[in-house]
Design an enzyme around this catalytic site. Structure first.
Site, mmCIF file in Angstrom:
data_model
loop_
_atom_site.group_PDB
_atom_site.id
_atom_site.type_symbol
_atom_site.label_atom_id
_atom_site.label_comp_id
_atom_site.label_asym_id
_atom_site.label_seq_id
_atom_site.Cartn_x
_atom_site.Cartn_y
_atom_site.Cartn_z
ATOM 1 N N SER A 127 63.619 10.816 19.852
ATOM 2 C CA SER A 127 64.855 10.921 20.637
ATOM 3 C C SER A 127 65.724 12.087 20.183
ATOM 4 C CB SER A 127 65.653 9.625 20.505
ATOM 5 O OG SER A 127 66.945 9.759 21.065
ATOM 6 N N GLU A 129 68.745 11.903 19.987
ATOM 7 C CA GLU A 129 69.807 11.323 19.163
ATOM 8 C C GLU A 129 69.564 11.567 17.676
ATOM 9 O OE1 GLU A 129 72.678 9.816 19.961
ATOM 10 O OE2 GLU A 129 72.388 10.026 22.121
ATOM 11 N N TYR A 150 70.321 3.368 16.105
ATOM 12 C CA TYR A 150 69.195 3.734 16.966
ATOM 13 C C TYR A 150 68.588 5.059 16.521
ATOM 14 C CZ TYR A 150 66.790 5.617 21.076
ATOM 15 O OH TYR A 150 65.861 6.179 21.911
#
Length: 333
Positions: A127, A129, A150
């Site tokens: 990801s 992120e 996450y």
């Protein structure tokens, strides 16, 4: 001989598009589905008679091993995870167990229940992120600074994939995916929350849309383009890491403005910034550089930001119109 594919998280947004793509390529498809008392297969109902479903959970190693034995896959796509950043602050341990440890359980199951001679190939969705506060645009070489549970879980899974490649010779390709959307996106994610609320506002079912940080800037692609990239990664001679992104970023405010303009509404009349929707930490700017994927995979995004928003708005306006016409069970309007 037909290729066999096992798609974990096949009922999710990315998993459903992957199943469609794999079936187009004449794969024999198996879907790994977490058992639930509430129906969770709406995204793949149109594929129900073409996919063999296997019940399992990323937190349960024996069910992962059983899925490998049953499907005997040539390719494995791990689309299962707790994937909402905001929820990860509320459920950090669950997120780490499914998104991080779940990937590790899969890699270990592939290592111990298949042989290198079988040539099983694994796709692991990493990801954007993971980059956190690193400066944009981000590439495969940009340092990771995860700023949510996450992101931490995805970073762990990403590094585990590299280790299993080096230590055991497993074919694990990682797509470092920037945000991807579609009408199949879950309503808990901000883009779909916006378009669903827009439809309900248009039909008088909702009056206010509450959002968090409107200044957050993200690089949005269509989920079907990300599915295409995932498949291409497993067709290469060697596993690698690839940033998958449109290369253009927009703020949440721009997404709101675009969506409401398409419906002919003034967004300022309906949108409220609610502190309850702000995260403890929020990444300001994610924008990917997908030059490597374009060069090596011959991959290109096919859906622009405007066309993506149009597709989601059109779908959710129609959905809201249908909902507004349904008689309540008690007969009251």
């Amino acid at each position: 001989m037909r290729k066999r594919a096992l798609v974990l998280g096949c009922t999710g947004q990315l998993g459903s598009y992957l199943l469609e793509l794999l079936l187009e390529h004449d794969y024999e498809c198996y879907g790994f589905v977490r058992r639930s008392s509430v129906g969770n297969v709406s995204r793949i109902l149109h594929l129900y008679d073409k996919v063999k479903l296997i019940n399992g959970d990323l937190t349960d190693t024996p069910s992962i091993e059983a899925a490998l034995r049953i499907s005997k896959p040539h390719e494995v796509y791990n689309c299962a995870a707790q994937s909402q950043v905001g929820t990860s602050f509320i459920e950090p341990i669950h997120t780490a167990d499914t998104t991080g440890m779940g990937a590790l359980r899969l890699f270990e199951a592939v290592r111990t229940h298949t042989s290198l001679s079988e040539g099983v190939r694994v796709y692991q969705p990493s990801s954007s992120e993971m980059f956190g506060l690193s400066s944009a645009p981000q590439t495969e070489e940009t340092p990771f600074h995860p700023d949510s549970p996450y992101a931490c879980a995805k970073t762990f899974a990403h590094h585990a994939a590299q280790m299993y490649r080096r230590a055991y010779g497993l074919f694990i390709a990682c797509g470092i995916n920037f945000n991807f959307e579609s009408p199949r996106r879950g309503e808990e994610f901000v883009t779909r929350k916006i378009t669903r609320a827009l439809g309900r506002i248009q039909t008088g079912q909702q009056s206010v849309l509450r959002l968090g940080n409107l200044a957050a800037r993200r690089d949005w692609s269509h989920a079907k383009d990300v599915a295409q990239a995932a498949w291409l990664m497993l067709q290469q001679s060697q596993p690698d890491n690839y940033v998958i992104a449109s290369g253009v970023s927009h703020t949440v405010k721009e997404f709101v403005e675009t969506a409401f303009n398409l419906a002919g509404l003034e967004w300022q009349k309906y949108v409220v910034v609610d502190p309850q929707h702000l995260r403890p930490l929020d990444v300001a700017h994610l924008e990917g550089c997908a030059n490597k994927a374009k060069a090596w995979l011959k991959w290109e995004p096919t859906v622009s930001f405007l066309d993506l928003v149009k597709e989601m708005v059109t779908h959710d306006l129609q959905l809201a119109d249908t909902e507004s016409r349904v008689e309540p069970i008690d007969g009251r309007k």
